[in-house]
Design a protein around this motif. Structure first.
Motif, PDB file in Angstrom:
ATOM      1  N   UNK A 161       0.808  -1.219   0.000  1.00  0.00           N
ATOM      2  CA  UNK A 161       0.000   0.000   0.000  1.00  0.00           C
ATOM      3  C   UNK A 161       0.845   1.274   0.000  1.00  0.00           C
ATOM      4  N   UNK A 162       2.135   1.146   0.264  1.00  0.00           N
ATOM      5  CA  UNK A 162       2.994   2.326   0.149  1.00  0.00           C
ATOM      6  C   UNK A 162       4.304   1.888  -0.486  1.00  0.00           C
ATOM      7  N   UNK A 163       5.114   2.844  -0.943  1.00  0.00           N
ATOM      8  CA  UNK A 163       6.364   2.541  -1.631  1.00  0.00           C
ATOM      9  C   UNK A 163       6.116   1.550  -2.771  1.00  0.00           C
ATOM     10  N   UNK A 164       5.024   1.780  -3.472  1.00  0.00           N
ATOM     11  CA  UNK A 164       4.582   0.884  -4.537  1.00  0.00           C
ATOM     12  C   UNK A 164       5.417   1.150  -5.794  1.00  0.00           C
ATOM     13  N   UNK A 165       6.145   0.135  -6.298  1.00  0.00           N
ATOM     14  CA  UNK A 165       7.125   0.394  -7.374  1.00  0.00           C
ATOM     15  C   UNK A 165       6.492   0.918  -8.655  1.00  0.00           C
ATOM     16  N   UNK A 166       7.207   1.824  -9.311  1.00  0.00           N
ATOM     17  CA  UNK A 166       6.718   2.405 -10.559  1.00  0.00           C
ATOM     18  C   UNK A 166       7.763   2.254 -11.659  1.00  0.00           C
ATOM     19  N   UNK A 167       7.299   2.210 -12.893  1.00  0.00           N
ATOM     20  CA  UNK A 167       8.180   2.194 -14.058  1.00  0.00           C
ATOM     21  C   UNK A 167       8.177   3.591 -14.657  1.00  0.00           C
ATOM     22  N   UNK A 168       9.374   4.192 -14.732  1.00  0.00           N
ATOM     23  CA  UNK A 168       9.460   5.579 -15.183  1.00  0.00           C
ATOM     24  C   UNK A 168       9.949   5.637 -16.625  1.00  0.00           C
ATOM     25  N   UNK A 190       5.816  15.874 -17.289  1.00  0.00           N
ATOM     26  CA  UNK A 190       5.196  15.187 -18.431  1.00  0.00           C
ATOM     27  C   UNK A 190       5.927  13.896 -18.785  1.00  0.00           C
ATOM     28  N   UNK A 191       6.127  13.061 -17.766  1.00  0.00           N
ATOM     29  CA  UNK A 191       6.829  11.799 -17.976  1.00  0.00           C
ATOM     30  C   UNK A 191       5.930  10.663 -17.519  1.00  0.00           C
ATOM     31  N   UNK A 192       5.995   9.564 -18.247  1.00  0.00           N
ATOM     32  CA  UNK A 192       5.154   8.430 -17.885  1.00  0.00           C
ATOM     33  C   UNK A 192       5.683   7.760 -16.623  1.00  0.00           C
ATOM     34  N   UNK A 193       4.801   7.576 -15.641  1.00  0.00           N
ATOM     35  CA  UNK A 193       5.135   6.895 -14.386  1.00  0.00           C
ATOM     36  C   UNK A 193       4.040   5.857 -14.159  1.00  0.00           C
ATOM     37  N   UNK A 194       4.361   4.597 -14.460  1.00  0.00           N
ATOM     38  CA  UNK A 194       3.332   3.545 -14.411  1.00  0.00           C
ATOM     39  C   UNK A 194       3.541   2.662 -13.191  1.00  0.00           C
ATOM     40  N   UNK A 195       2.495   2.494 -12.405  1.00  0.00           N
ATOM     41  CA  UNK A 195       2.570   1.587 -11.263  1.00  0.00           C
ATOM     42  C   UNK A 195       2.471   0.166 -11.791  1.00  0.00           C
ATOM     43  N   UNK A 196       3.355  -0.720 -11.319  1.00  0.00           N
ATOM     44  CA  UNK A 196       3.363  -2.088 -11.834  1.00  0.00           C
ATOM     45  C   UNK A 196       2.045  -2.787 -11.482  1.00  0.00           C
ATOM     46  N   UNK A 197       1.575  -3.602 -12.367  1.00  0.00           N
ATOM     47  CA  UNK A 197       0.361  -4.367 -12.077  1.00  0.00           C
ATOM     48  C   UNK A 197       0.245  -5.527 -13.055  1.00  0.00           C
ATOM     49  N   UNK A 198      -0.908  -6.182 -13.067  1.00  0.00           N
ATOM     50  CA  UNK A 198      -1.184  -7.257 -14.017  1.00  0.00           C
ATOM     51  C   UNK A 198      -2.481  -6.930 -14.752  1.00  0.00           C
TER      52      UNK A 198
END
Lengths: 306, 201
Positions: A178-185, A227-235
């Motif tokens: 729920x916190x420090x959730x990894x993101x792909x930048x 204006x940069x893509x920051x995607x939270x990892x998921x399925x």
């Protein structure tokens, strides 16, 4: 005229403007530029000994000290609040060593140093958000040795991270982080967003402001340009979701902000209030009708316990 | 015996070394954060010719004894070397392939970008930063830039560059996260071109 603008005034005697010496600032500034050029990549830097212990935001303070100037207005938040110990002492530090004008309002701030929250109020171009980062390496739990994690970043080998998220799905049926959730930048570097709640992750994506991250203990600086893509990892079948509350803020009635649960007595009484104090105060100021809600926390307590 | 005071003719640096460099850095930070936009310095510095204000300010803001600097022929003059040595204390190199910072005033005579340091795969930050002084930031062929820091796209018109430079840069983009970061300067204005930017030319 030059003397008027000079940084040596009475209150900062004995220290350079903003505490750090100029060579240290240049070193940090060069690291910041490279960090912006490689979004999400952790640039090593020579973190200095600061007049407060590691873990109290020394990385964020060094970044702030390297960017801030007399024209800036500084806001500091700790878990969303302007009035907590860490926020107050950091604001006082910059008032003392740089005579910086401080503010509690997001709209007025040009530099915002934050511990563990992104403000609810949308940021604008030119604003700088400085995150305090205790542990910059998102892969630390998977590859504790840096020699290994650096290689994983170099070759974008992030499968293991996805597996740890899958282990959550297998055990609990959902991703439990729920916190420090990894993101792909920028579609390339896996990044720790610092221990912000995952609620704040979507705010990092395509933000018009400049986001800088500093870890003093681990001596790393990284950044997310505007204006940069920051995607939270998921399925695909377990898409990323943020926390939701059944309650609204007991003070301002907001149903869309991040809420803290506050214990009000020793008989199980509790209430939910905005974690972002500036946002909450602004809404209360703008909405006089909500004072009823603020005056009846007991009602909120009953609502949450039902 | 009389002592004759010798005068060095080193140009001055920032008038306020602390706040001028802070101000310049914020401009440079914006350039890197918002590629393609022209940002103008609000404070002046009288650098040695042919350095324009922006080139001189970038040197004073970013260079010191830790940065290995390469000077292109046109800026490798005694005046500039003395000025850099005095104000920044930077070591100079004659080999552009090992430089951390490359300073170029005549963009036509810049070596192939492919020869500059692009960093290591595990340390992509160990790459060259190029400071390229150009005749104009607004009067040149139209290019279309997109990528991080740019909403949709932006069309800078940087003058004085060869088509080969853009072709070479396109090649270095394949090395990402390794790559080259460039600042174009003219007068007191700067345009940033980090390695992430995609340029159509």
């Amino acid at each position: 005229m030059i003397q008027v603008m000079s940084s040596n005034t009475e209150t900062s005697k004995g220290y350079n403007f903003a505490y750090l010496d100029e060579q240290t600032k240049r070193m940090i500034r060069r690291a910041l530029l490279k960090a912006l050029s490689i979004p999400g990549y952790q640039v090593p830097f020579g973190a200095r000994e600061m007049p407060l212990p590691c873990g109290w935001g020394t990385g964020g303070i060094q970044v702030t000290a390297s960017v801030i100037g007399p024209a800036d207005r500084l806001k500091v938040i700790d878990q969303g609040a302007d009035d907590t110990t860490n926020a107050i002492s950091i604001r006082r530090f910059f008032k003392k060593v740089a005579q910086i004008v401080t503010t509690e309002k997001v709209d007025e701030a040009t530099v915002i140093q934050t511990r563990h929250r992104v403000p609810e109020t949308a940021l604008i171009e030119g604003q700088i958000l400085v995150y305090q980062v205790p542990q910059p390496e998102p892969l630390r739990g998977i590859a504790p040795r840096q020699i290994e994690s650096r290689k994983l970043h170099a070759y974008a080998e992030y499968g293991a991270m996805q597996v740890t998220l899958y282990e959550d799905v297998a055990r609990f049926g959902y991703i439990a982080r729920i916190y420090e959730y990894p993101v792909m930048v920028n579609g390339r570097h896996l990044m720790s967003p610092s221990p912000i709640p995952k609620f704040d992750n979507p705010k990092m994506q395509n933000n018009p402001a400049i986001q800088l991250f500093g870890s003093g203990t681990e001596k790393r600086i990284y950044a997310v340009p505007p204006y940069t893509s920051v995607r939270s990892l998921d399925f695909d079948d377990h898409p990323f979701e943020v926390q939701k509350w059944k309650q609204s803020c007991a003070f301002c009635g907001s149903g869309t902000s991040y809420l803290d649960e506050v214990i009000t007595d020793d008989r199980g009484g509790r209430m939910f209030v905005c974690s972002d104090t500036d946002y909450c105060a602004k809404r209360r100021g703008a909405q006089p009708g909500t004072s009823e809600v603020a005056g009846s926390p007991a009602g909120a307590t009953a609502g949450s316990s039902s | 015996m009389t002592v004759v005071a010798a005068m060095s003719d080193i140009h001055s640096g920032f008038r306020d070394p602390v706040l001028d460099s802070q101000d310049a850095f914020r401009t440079v930070l914006s350039c890197n954060a918002y590629p393609g936009r022209t940002f103008t310095l609000s404070r002046s510095v009288d650098g040695p010719s042919p350095f324009c204000i922006a080139t001189a300010a970038l040197c004073l803001t970013l260079l010191d004894f830790e940065t290995l600097v390469w000077l292109e022929d046109e800026v490798r003059t005694d005046k500039i070397v003395d000025w850099l040595t005095f104000h920044c204390g930077s070591p100079l190199t004659k080999d552009h392939r090992e430089a951390q910072f490359a300073i170029v005033a005549n963009a036509q005579s810049i070596p192939s970008l492919l020869e500059f340091r692009t960093g290591e795969i595990e340390s992509p930050e160990l790459s060259s930063t190029l400071i390229v002084q150009v005749p104009s930031l607004v009067d040149g062929p139209v290019t279309r830039w997109s990528g991080p820091g740019i909403r949709d796209s932006i069309c800078p018109r940087i003058g004085g560059l060869s088509a080969q430079l853009w072709l070479d840069r396109e090649m270095t983009r394949e090395l990402y996260p390794r790559g080259l970061d460039v600042f174009f300067t003219s007068g007191s204005s700067i345009v940033g071109l980090p390695r992430t930017t995609n340029v159509e030319f």
